[in-house]
Write a protein that holds these residues in place. Structure first.
Motif, PDB file in Angstrom:
ATOM      1  N   ASN A  43       0.819  -1.216   0.000  1.00  0.00           N
ATOM      2  CA  ASN A  43       0.000   0.000   0.000  1.00  0.00           C
ATOM      3  C   ASN A  43       0.848   1.258   0.000  1.00  0.00           C
ATOM      4  OD1 ASN A  43      -3.044  -0.521   0.178  1.00  0.00           O
ATOM      5  ND2 ASN A  43      -2.209  -2.034   1.609  1.00  0.00           N
ATOM      6  N   LEU A  44       1.979   1.211   0.681  1.00  0.00           N
ATOM      7  CA  LEU A  44       2.879   2.357   0.659  1.00  0.00           C
ATOM      8  C   LEU A  44       3.416   2.579  -0.755  1.00  0.00           C
ATOM      9  CD1 LEU A  44       4.336   4.526   2.358  1.00  0.00           C
ATOM     10  CD2 LEU A  44       6.198   2.869   2.685  1.00  0.00           C
ATOM     11  N   ALA A  45       3.737   1.478  -1.439  1.00  0.00           N
ATOM     12  CA  ALA A  45       4.317   1.579  -2.780  1.00  0.00           C
ATOM     13  C   ALA A  45       3.323   2.113  -3.811  1.00  0.00           C
ATOM     14  CB  ALA A  45       4.837   0.210  -3.214  1.00  0.00           C
ATOM     15  N   LYS A  81       9.514   7.736  -5.789  1.00  0.00           N
ATOM     16  CA  LYS A  81       9.747   6.764  -4.719  1.00  0.00           C
ATOM     17  C   LYS A  81       9.101   5.412  -4.986  1.00  0.00           C
ATOM     18  CE  LYS A  81      10.227  10.177  -0.995  1.00  0.00           C
ATOM     19  NZ  LYS A  81       9.767  10.597   0.349  1.00  0.00           N
ATOM     20  N   MET A  82       8.303   5.346  -6.051  1.00  0.00           N
ATOM     21  CA  MET A  82       7.496   4.148  -6.256  1.00  0.00           C
ATOM     22  C   MET A  82       8.315   2.912  -6.566  1.00  0.00           C
ATOM     23  SD  MET A  82       4.247   3.513  -8.812  1.00  0.00           S
ATOM     24  CE  MET A  82       3.190   4.634  -7.893  1.00  0.00           C
ATOM     25  N   GLN A  83       9.303   3.002  -7.466  1.00  0.00           N
ATOM     26  CA  GLN A  83      10.065   1.822  -7.863  1.00  0.00           C
ATOM     27  C   GLN A  83      10.758   1.161  -6.668  1.00  0.00           C
ATOM     28  OE1 GLN A  83      13.238   2.450 -10.704  1.00  0.00           O
ATOM     29  NE2 GLN A  83      13.317   0.276 -11.246  1.00  0.00           N
ATOM     30  N   GLU A  84      11.430   1.968  -5.884  1.00  0.00           N
ATOM     31  CA  GLU A  84      12.128   1.433  -4.716  1.00  0.00           C
ATOM     32  C   GLU A  84      11.147   0.750  -3.760  1.00  0.00           C
ATOM     33  OE1 GLU A  84      14.776   3.008  -0.882  1.00  0.00           O
ATOM     34  OE2 GLU A  84      14.198   4.397  -2.484  1.00  0.00           O
ATOM     35  N   ARG A  85       9.990   1.350  -3.585  1.00  0.00           N
ATOM     36  CA  ARG A  85       9.012   0.787  -2.661  1.00  0.00           C
ATOM     37  C   ARG A  85       8.340  -0.458  -3.225  1.00  0.00           C
ATOM     38  NH1 ARG A  85       6.460   6.491  -0.253  1.00  0.00           N
ATOM     39  NH2 ARG A  85       8.228   6.922   1.132  1.00  0.00           N
ATOM     40  N   LEU A  86       8.183  -0.516  -4.533  1.00  0.00           N
ATOM     41  CA  LEU A  86       7.645  -1.729  -5.150  1.00  0.00           C
ATOM     42  C   LEU A  86       8.616  -2.893  -4.979  1.00  0.00           C
ATOM     43  CD1 LEU A  86       6.175  -0.223  -8.448  1.00  0.00           C
ATOM     44  CD2 LEU A  86       4.851  -1.341  -6.633  1.00  0.00           C
ATOM     45  N   VAL A  87       9.903  -2.619  -5.116  1.00  0.00           N
ATOM     46  CA  VAL A  87      10.918  -3.651  -4.903  1.00  0.00           C
ATOM     47  C   VAL A  87      10.879  -4.147  -3.456  1.00  0.00           C
ATOM     48  CG1 VAL A  87      13.402  -4.098  -4.819  1.00  0.00           C
ATOM     49  CG2 VAL A  87      12.416  -2.844  -6.749  1.00  0.00           C
ATOM     50  N   ILE A  92       2.186  -5.524  -8.276  1.00  0.00           N
ATOM     51  CA  ILE A  92       3.571  -5.068  -8.123  1.00  0.00           C
ATOM     52  C   ILE A  92       4.349  -5.297  -9.422  1.00  0.00           C
ATOM     53  CG2 ILE A  92       5.768  -5.536  -6.940  1.00  0.00           C
ATOM     54  CD1 ILE A  92       4.035  -6.258  -4.443  1.00  0.00           C
ATOM     55  N   GLU A  93       4.219  -6.509  -9.971  1.00  0.00           N
ATOM     56  CA  GLU A  93       4.930  -6.836 -11.197  1.00  0.00           C
ATOM     57  C   GLU A  93       4.492  -5.928 -12.350  1.00  0.00           C
ATOM     58  OE1 GLU A  93       7.408  -8.664 -11.256  1.00  0.00           O
ATOM     59  OE2 GLU A  93       7.193 -10.540 -10.153  1.00  0.00           O
ATOM     60  N   THR A  94       3.195  -5.687 -12.445  1.00  0.00           N
ATOM     61  CA  THR A  94       2.673  -4.812 -13.510  1.00  0.00           C
ATOM     62  C   THR A  94       3.243  -3.405 -13.370  1.00  0.00           C
ATOM     63  OG1 THR A  94       0.600  -6.067 -13.665  1.00  0.00           O
ATOM     64  CG2 THR A  94       0.581  -3.801 -14.495  1.00  0.00           C
ATOM     65  N   ASP A  95       3.241  -2.857 -12.153  1.00  0.00           N
ATOM     66  CA  ASP A  95       3.731  -1.496 -11.931  1.00  0.00           C
ATOM     67  C   ASP A  95       5.239  -1.399 -12.128  1.00  0.00           C
ATOM     68  OD1 ASP A  95       1.157  -0.803 -11.432  1.00  0.00           O
ATOM     69  OD2 ASP A  95       1.406  -0.398  -9.287  1.00  0.00           O
ATOM     70  N   LEU A  96       5.963  -2.468 -11.809  1.00  0.00           N
ATOM     71  CA  LEU A  96       7.417  -2.441 -11.994  1.00  0.00           C
ATOM     72  C   LEU A  96       7.810  -2.388 -13.466  1.00  0.00           C
ATOM     73  CD1 LEU A  96       8.789  -4.891  -9.271  1.00  0.00           C
ATOM     74  CD2 LEU A  96       9.358  -2.461  -9.515  1.00  0.00           C
ATOM     75  N   LYS A  97       6.964  -2.948 -14.327  1.00  0.00           N
ATOM     76  CA  LYS A  97       7.280  -3.006 -15.761  1.00  0.00           C
ATOM     77  C   LYS A  97       7.436  -1.611 -16.356  1.00  0.00           C
ATOM     78  CE  LYS A  97       5.141  -7.474 -16.743  1.00  0.00           C
ATOM     79  NZ  LYS A  97       4.020  -8.193 -17.404  1.00  0.00           N
TER      80      LYS A  97
END
Length: 264
Positions: free
Chosen positions: A211-213, A220-226, A255-260
């Motif tokens: 939820n934070l990510a 900040k999103m990529q780091e938090r998704l990881v 998470i995987e979708t957003d990381l792409k």
């Protein structure tokens, strides 16, 4: 009716003339001691306490003092007045370190404080105090006949603190303070590696990280998704068939979708 009134009068007179009533009014401390002991032996704790309170100062330093203060302390314990029992047993231990009752008194002091420990959701000051008392007893009397009980009580109290710590950490997730939840859950998992709440803690850690990510600003999103993906892996590594598998897999898919988008 007259017979009933007469009977009540007789009972009143007899009650008012009982040894206990006489002892309360007497100036004879030896008589008070005798009656107080009798009340104690009969299990009339409150009456014993009242008499002991009257004569305790007069018996300081006397031969009977050790027995008196043991009975006084035990009367508080048996009548479930645990604050007073703990205090009096502490005094007994410090005043009579060579007494044959000192080991029992030290244990009952610790047990008195444990009886004051509230349910886990409340402030746990008395729980910490009880654990300290129990640990001191365990250290001082390693061969005590009370050791099994002392360890069992200490274990129960530590489990209460563990549950309290978990519930506090989870509460941050409930109120959607996800940063605080991650810190609290990480601390909980580190402090209690063998906790029975580990599966739940790892799930709420994942949920908080997720939820934070997804609610982060782009920078900040990529780091938090990881971080969230790592939290997923930690949960599945701990228990692949976790009861939270469905929710966890749904989070991973997002998470995987957003990381792409960051790999383009």
């Amino acid at each position: 009716m007259k017979k009933l009134i007469a009977l009540l009068i007789v009972l009143t007179v007899l009650t008012s003339c009982s040894p206990y009533q006489k002892a309360l009014k007497s100036e004879d401390i030896a008589f008070k001691y005798e009656v107080a002991t009798s009340m104690y032996e009969k299990g009339k704790w409150d009456k014993a306490i009242r008499l002991f309170e009257q004569i305790a100062p007069s018996y300081q330093g006397k031969a009977q003092a050790e027995k008196l203060f043991y009975m006084y302390s035990k009367s508080f314990f048996n009548s479930k007045q645990y604050y007073s029992a703990g205090y009096q047993f502490d005094k007994f231990v410090s005043s009579y370190p060579r007494s044959e009752k000192v080991e029992e008194a030290a244990f009952l002091s610790a047990k008195s404080y444990s009886m004051l420990s509230p349910r886990y959701s409340l402030d746990q000051v008395d729980t910490y105090k009880a654990i300290d008392k129990l640990q001191a007893f365990i250290d001082n009397y390693p061969n005590s006949e009370f050791m099994r009980d002392a360890n069992a009580i200490a274990k129960e109290l530590r489990e209460k603190l563990e549950k309290k710590s978990f519930e506090v950490a989870r509460q941050y997730n409930t109120i959607m303070d996800y940063k605080a939840a991650l810190v609290a859950l990480d601390n909980f998992i580190q402090d209690y590696p063998g906790t029975p709440y580990k599966e739940e803690a790892l799930y709420y850690r994942l949920d908080s990280a997720y939820n934070l990510a997804i609610n982060s600003i782009t920078s900040k999103m990529q780091e938090r998704l990881v971080t969230a993906k790592a939290a997923y892996n930690a949960l599945i590594k701990f228990k692949a068939d976790t009861k939270y598998r469905g929710e966890a897999d749904e989070m991973l898919a997002r998470i995987e979708t957003d990381l792409k988008q960051f790999s383009k």
